[in-house]
Every structure is written in structure tokens, then in C-alpha cells.
Motif scaffolding. Structure first.
Motif, mmCIF file in Angstrom:
data_model
loop_
_atom_site.group_PDB
_atom_site.id
_atom_site.type_symbol
_atom_site.label_atom_id
_atom_site.label_comp_id
_atom_site.label_asym_id
_atom_site.label_seq_id
_atom_site.Cartn_x
_atom_site.Cartn_y
_atom_site.Cartn_z
ATOM 1 N N SER A 120 0.813 -1.230 0.000
ATOM 2 C CA SER A 120 0.000 0.000 0.000
ATOM 3 C C SER A 120 0.845 1.278 0.000
ATOM 4 C CB SER A 120 -0.937 0.021 1.208
ATOM 5 O OG SER A 120 -1.935 -0.937 1.020
ATOM 6 N N VAL A 121 2.163 1.162 0.207
ATOM 7 C CA VAL A 121 2.990 2.382 0.214
ATOM 8 C C VAL A 121 2.971 3.099 -1.141
ATOM 9 C CG1 VAL A 121 4.504 1.662 2.120
ATOM 10 C CG2 VAL A 121 5.164 1.118 -0.243
ATOM 11 N N VAL A 122 2.525 2.385 -2.192
ATOM 12 C CA VAL A 122 2.459 3.041 -3.513
ATOM 13 C C VAL A 122 1.007 3.273 -3.946
ATOM 14 C CG1 VAL A 122 4.682 2.148 -4.296
ATOM 15 C CG2 VAL A 122 2.615 0.828 -4.762
ATOM 16 N N PRO A 173 4.002 -7.101 1.644
ATOM 17 C CA PRO A 173 2.891 -8.011 1.361
ATOM 18 C C PRO A 173 1.644 -7.204 1.014
ATOM 19 C CG PRO A 173 3.593 -8.125 3.681
ATOM 20 C CD PRO A 173 4.196 -6.912 3.088
ATOM 21 N N HIS A 174 0.635 -7.908 0.495
ATOM 22 C CA HIS A 174 -0.622 -7.212 0.216
ATOM 23 C C HIS A 174 -1.807 -8.107 0.557
ATOM 24 C CE1 HIS A 174 -2.952 -3.976 -1.209
ATOM 25 N NE2 HIS A 174 -3.442 -4.597 -2.252
ATOM 26 N N VAL A 216 3.567 -15.188 2.868
ATOM 27 C CA VAL A 216 4.213 -13.963 3.372
ATOM 28 C C VAL A 216 5.372 -14.339 4.305
ATOM 29 C CG1 VAL A 216 3.843 -11.815 4.638
ATOM 30 C CG2 VAL A 216 2.023 -12.708 3.161
ATOM 31 N N VAL A 217 5.127 -15.332 5.155
ATOM 32 C CA VAL A 217 6.173 -15.812 6.070
ATOM 33 C C VAL A 217 7.361 -16.348 5.255
ATOM 34 C CG1 VAL A 217 6.679 -17.725 7.665
ATOM 35 C CG2 VAL A 217 4.647 -16.303 8.021
ATOM 36 N N LYS A 236 16.595 -2.924 -0.359
ATOM 37 C CA LYS A 236 15.547 -2.920 -1.405
ATOM 38 C C LYS A 236 14.208 -3.466 -0.855
ATOM 39 C CE LYS A 236 17.906 -1.618 -5.048
ATOM 40 N NZ LYS A 236 19.278 -1.891 -4.855
ATOM 41 N N PRO A 237 13.094 -3.010 -1.475
ATOM 42 C CA PRO A 237 11.788 -3.588 -1.102
ATOM 43 C C PRO A 237 11.380 -4.695 -2.085
ATOM 44 C CG PRO A 237 11.467 -1.573 -2.377
ATOM 45 C CD PRO A 237 12.950 -1.861 -2.391
ATOM 46 N N TYR A 238 10.620 -5.677 -1.606
ATOM 47 C CA TYR A 238 10.137 -6.779 -2.462
ATOM 48 C C TYR A 238 8.666 -7.072 -2.215
ATOM 49 C CZ TYR A 238 14.844 -7.595 -3.977
ATOM 50 O OH TYR A 238 16.072 -7.417 -4.559
ATOM 51 N N HIS A 239 7.898 -7.104 -3.307
ATOM 52 C CA HIS A 239 6.497 -7.527 -3.191
ATOM 53 C C HIS A 239 6.447 -9.029 -2.961
ATOM 54 C CE1 HIS A 239 5.405 -3.985 -6.022
ATOM 55 N NE2 HIS A 239 5.336 -3.615 -4.750
ATOM 56 N N ILE A 240 5.592 -9.439 -2.045
ATOM 57 C CA ILE A 240 5.334 -10.864 -1.865
ATOM 58 C C ILE A 240 3.824 -11.055 -2.001
ATOM 59 C CG2 ILE A 240 5.283 -12.743 -0.150
ATOM 60 C CD1 ILE A 240 8.089 -12.341 -1.325
#
Ligand SMILES: NC(=O)c1ccc[n+]([C@@H]2O[C@H](COP(=O)([O-])OP(=O)(O)OC[C@H]3O[C@@H](n4cnc5c(N)ncnc54)[C@H](O)[C@@H]3O)[C@@H](O)[C@H]2O)c1
Ligand SMILES: CC(C)=CCC[C@@H](C)[C@H]1CC[C@H]2C3=C(CC[C@]12C)[C@@]1(C)CC[C@H](O)[C@@H](C(=O)O)[C@@H]1CC3
Length: 346
Positions: A120-122, A173-174, A216-217, A236-240
Motif C-alpha cells: 500500500s505504500v504506492v 505483502p498485500h 508472506v512468512v 531494497k523492497p520486495y512484493h510478496i
């Protein structure tokens, strides 16, 4: 599942926020994988052999320093609940508290910090389709929770310092769901019981990510185990995600029907509902000193229900070797089974 083998000394870790929904699932998996785990949380919600609990506020550096003694790896997955809508609390815990955690980690000689951020940060309330990690941070974050999650992620990623031997990474995560989630399924059932889940907001075709908690874990543990000074993941950030975007309203319907409630059928225009939610939110702000009232349909929830928001996890696949370990179908089944007390008529 492929994981990197680590020497015993790097298997001592702390989970800040380990009493929460995600935190507890993470603790359980870390124990399975042979880690020794300390939980630092403002509350203790369970007991588990092999886990040391330290109750304290993450804004308290002294309390953190005692919890981080001899710890090489820290997971930070604590946050006030998004529904609290309390700006000062979010700023204190997510921003100042995260600064305190970073400082305490450095002072205690912690080598790795893995932050649970959020996709959600974007998100600004408009469609995101297959969003990659290079999307800019939301310029107009949709609520205080998101605003402070952005600042928190920046702090953690900027603190990554290979020279000092302090490495950081953020997992985004989302829509996490699964057994013991205190947020998504309970709110949904509560709304259904009050007759508020008859309507689909918008045309109902918007695709979104919902991510089963074990995936997510898995992403967090992979990130921790791949975090080395020579790795591209540093800072760095990573989507999971589950890598299976689904229509928001199909997901809600599967959970509702699985628990014995009717699926929503009637359509309402998105702009109308969003406008009403905004008005209601303004009213609650004005009336807050006199009456406390928590609307089910907040602007954030309506935006999430009526827009596309799904993200690419190609970065995590390439750099972390990530692949979801539980399918969406299996995750929904396990989630529905885990809430017998929320079934219709229970
Ligand atoms: N649930 C989701 O859908 C979702 C999605 C993306 C990101 N996240 C992020 O994942 C993390 C975990 O979320 P969750 O759903 O497990 O929430 P949760 O509310 O179940 O867990 C959060 C934990 O943080 C603890 N905590 C709060 N304030 C604290 C403080 N001052 N000091 C110490 N501990 C404190 C709480 O006691 C709780 O145990 C959060 O950072 C959240 O922003 C959640
Ligand atoms: C329309 C309505 C009232 C449906 C009920 C379910 C919602 C309570 C639920 C649906 C999507 C969820 C969600 C979050 C909270 C609960 C929902 C709104 C988050 C905002 C929680 C915080 C995370 O960081 C967000 C994320 O990026 O993953 C979540 C997004 C989805």
C-alpha cells in the motif's frame, strides 16, 4: 522448498510484533526451521515452547536493547492496527519507533533487519495493475497508516550500510489472510451480520492481490537468508503475493459463502460510495471529541474494494527464489475452516 543453510550462530532471531497475526505465523515457521526465537511485543498473546517473550514498547530503546542482546537477525512486523486511524499513534510507533529499532539494532550489533512494509505504500486509491517495486511512493497516501508505513520503509532501507555490517530489506505483502487474522475475515463477517455485505462497489471486475499468510512468512525467511553484503537485495523492497490476482468481490464472496453467508449481488457506483465514505470519515473526525464511531466503509476500504491493486512478485522470484507455497484455493479453504465461530448461525 529451497532455503539457504545458515550457521547456528545466525539462527538466533527476534520478532518485534511476534504476538500479532503475521508475527505468530512467522515465529512458528522460524521454530520449525531450527531458529531460536525471542518475541518482543507490547502484549503476550500465546505461549510456545522454545520462544522467549519480552513484553515492551518498541519506542523504549532500553527495553529493546535487552531484547536484542546476542541477536543477529531482527524481523520488525509490529504496527498499530490500520483501523485505529490514530495519526499520533502511527507516527509514534511506525516512524519514531522504527528509528528507535534501527538505533537499538546498530548499538546491539544486530547484522540484519527485515521490515514488514506494505504494498500500500504506492497505493493512492487509483488502479495499479502488476505494479513493480519501482513505482513511486504514494504522494497523497490514502490514510495515516499508509503515510507512516512509507516513512517507516524509507528509514529502514536508508539505514542499510554494508560498511558497518548492518543490512536491511523490506517485504511488501498485500492483503494478508489466513487463520487467526484479526482484521479481514472478522470485519467482513461483522459487516455481513449487520446486512452491509449485499452490495458490490463498482462493476466488480477489479483484480487484487490477497496473500495467504504462509506465503508472506516464506518471503520473509527467504529475504533474511539471502541478505548478505554481496546480495542485490540489500536496502531494497520486495512484493510478496500469491501471484494469483483475483476479483476483489469473488474473494469476498468465496469467504462469505464458505462461512454460510450470502454473496453480495447488487451493484453501487464506486464514486458515490467513495464520496459517502469520505463524508462519513469527515463527520467522525469532527464529532470525535463527543462521540466515538467507527464506520465499516472507510475511504481506504472503499478504494481497496473498487479499484485494481495487484503487484508483480518477479523481483522476489529472481532475487529471493520466491514461489508461493500455498495456492489461493487452498489458502481460502484453510482460512474458512479456521473460523468455525464466525460461521452463519454459530
Ligand atoms: N494484515 C495485512 O493485510 C498486512 C498487509 C501488509 C502489511 N502488513 C504489515 O504486517 C505487519 C503485521 O501486521 P498484522 O496484520 O500481523 O498486525 P497485528 O495487529 O496482528 O500485529 C501487530 C503486532 O504489533 C504489536 N505492536 C503494536 N504496537 C506496538 C508497540 N508500540 N510495541 C511493541 N509491539 C507493538 C501488536 O501488539 C501486535 O501484536 C504490520 O507491520 C503491518 O503493517 C499487514
Ligand atoms: C469493503 C469491506 C468493508 C470489506 C471488508 C474487508 C476489509 C476489512 C478488508 C478487505 C481488504 C483488506 C485490506 C486491509 C485491511 C482489511 C481490508 C480493508 C489492509 C488495508 C490492511 C493493511 C495492509 O497494509 C494493506 C495491504 O497493503 O496489504 C491491506 C490491504 C487490504
Amino acid at each position: 522448498m529451497m532455503m539457504v543453510c545458515l550457521p547456528q550462530s545466525s539462527k538466533r532471531c527476534a520478532v518485534i510484533g511476534g504476538s500479532g497475526f503475521l508475527g505468530r505465523h512467522l515465529v512458528e515457521k522460524l521454530l520449525d526451521r531450527g531458529y531460536s526465537v525471542s518475541v518482543f511485543d507490547i502484549r503476550q498473546s500465546y505461549e510456545l515452547p522454545g520462544v522467549t517473550f519480552l513484553q515492551g514498547d518498541l519506542c523504549d530503546k532500553q527495553a529493546l536493547l535487552s531484547a536484542l542482546k546476542d541477536i543477529s537477525l531482527v524481523f520488525h512486523c509490529a504496527s498499530p492496527p490500520p483501523a485505529s486511524d490514530d495519526r499520533l499513534l502511527f507516527e509514534r510507533v511506525n516512524i519514531q519507533g522504527t528509528q528507535t529499532i534501527i538505533q537499538a539494532c546498530i548499538d546491539a550489533g544486530v547484522q540484519k533487519l527485515v521490515l514488514t512494509s506494505s504494498a500500500s505504500v504506492v497505493f493512492e486509491g487509483t488502479d495499479i495493475k502488476n505494479g513493480k517495486e519501482d513505482l513511486p511512493y504514494a504522494k497523497k497516501p490514502i490514510d495515516y497508516y499508509t503515510q507512516t508505513k512509507i516513512e517507516q520503509e524509507k528509514l529502514v532501507l536508508e539505514a542499510c550500510d554494508k560498511q558497518k555490517g548492518f543490512l536491511t530489506v523490506a517485504i511488501r505483502p498485500h492483503g494478508i489472510f489466513g487463520p487467526r487474522d484479526p482484521q479481514l475475515v472478522p470485519t467482513l463477517v461483522d459487516a455481513a451480520r449487520q446486512g452491509k455485505m449485499k452490495f458490490i462497489i463498482g462493476d466488480g471486475t477489479n483484480l487484487v492481490d490477497f496473500t495467504y499468510v504462509e506465503n508472506v512468512v516464506h518471503g520473509h525467511i527467504l529475504a533474511a537468508e539471502h541478505l548478505r553484503a554481496d546480495s542485490p537485495i540489500c536496502g531494497k523492497p520486495y512484493h510478496i503475493t500469491n501471484d494469483e490476482p483475483i476479483r476483489f468481490w469473488d474473494f469476498m464472496s468465496e469467504i462469505l459463502v464458505g462461512l454460510g453467508y450470502a454473496a453480495p449481488r447488487l451493484h453501487l457506483p464506486y464514486r458515490l460510495v467513495y464520496g459517502l465514505a469520505l463524508l462519513l470519515w469527515l463527520l467522525t473526525c469532527i464529532l470525535r471529541p463527543f462521540v466515538s464511531f467507527k464506520p465499516t466503509f472507510t475511504p481506504m476500504r472503499v478504494a481497496l474494494a473498487g479499484t485494481y491493486h495487484y503487484y508483480s512478485c518477479e523481483g522476489a522470484k529472481e532475487h529471493l527464489g520466491y514461489k508461493p507455497v500455498v495456492s489461493l484455493k487452498k489458502g481460502i479453504e484453510r482460512t474458512v475452516e479456521s473460523y468455525p465461530h464466525l460461521r452463519h448461525g454459530a
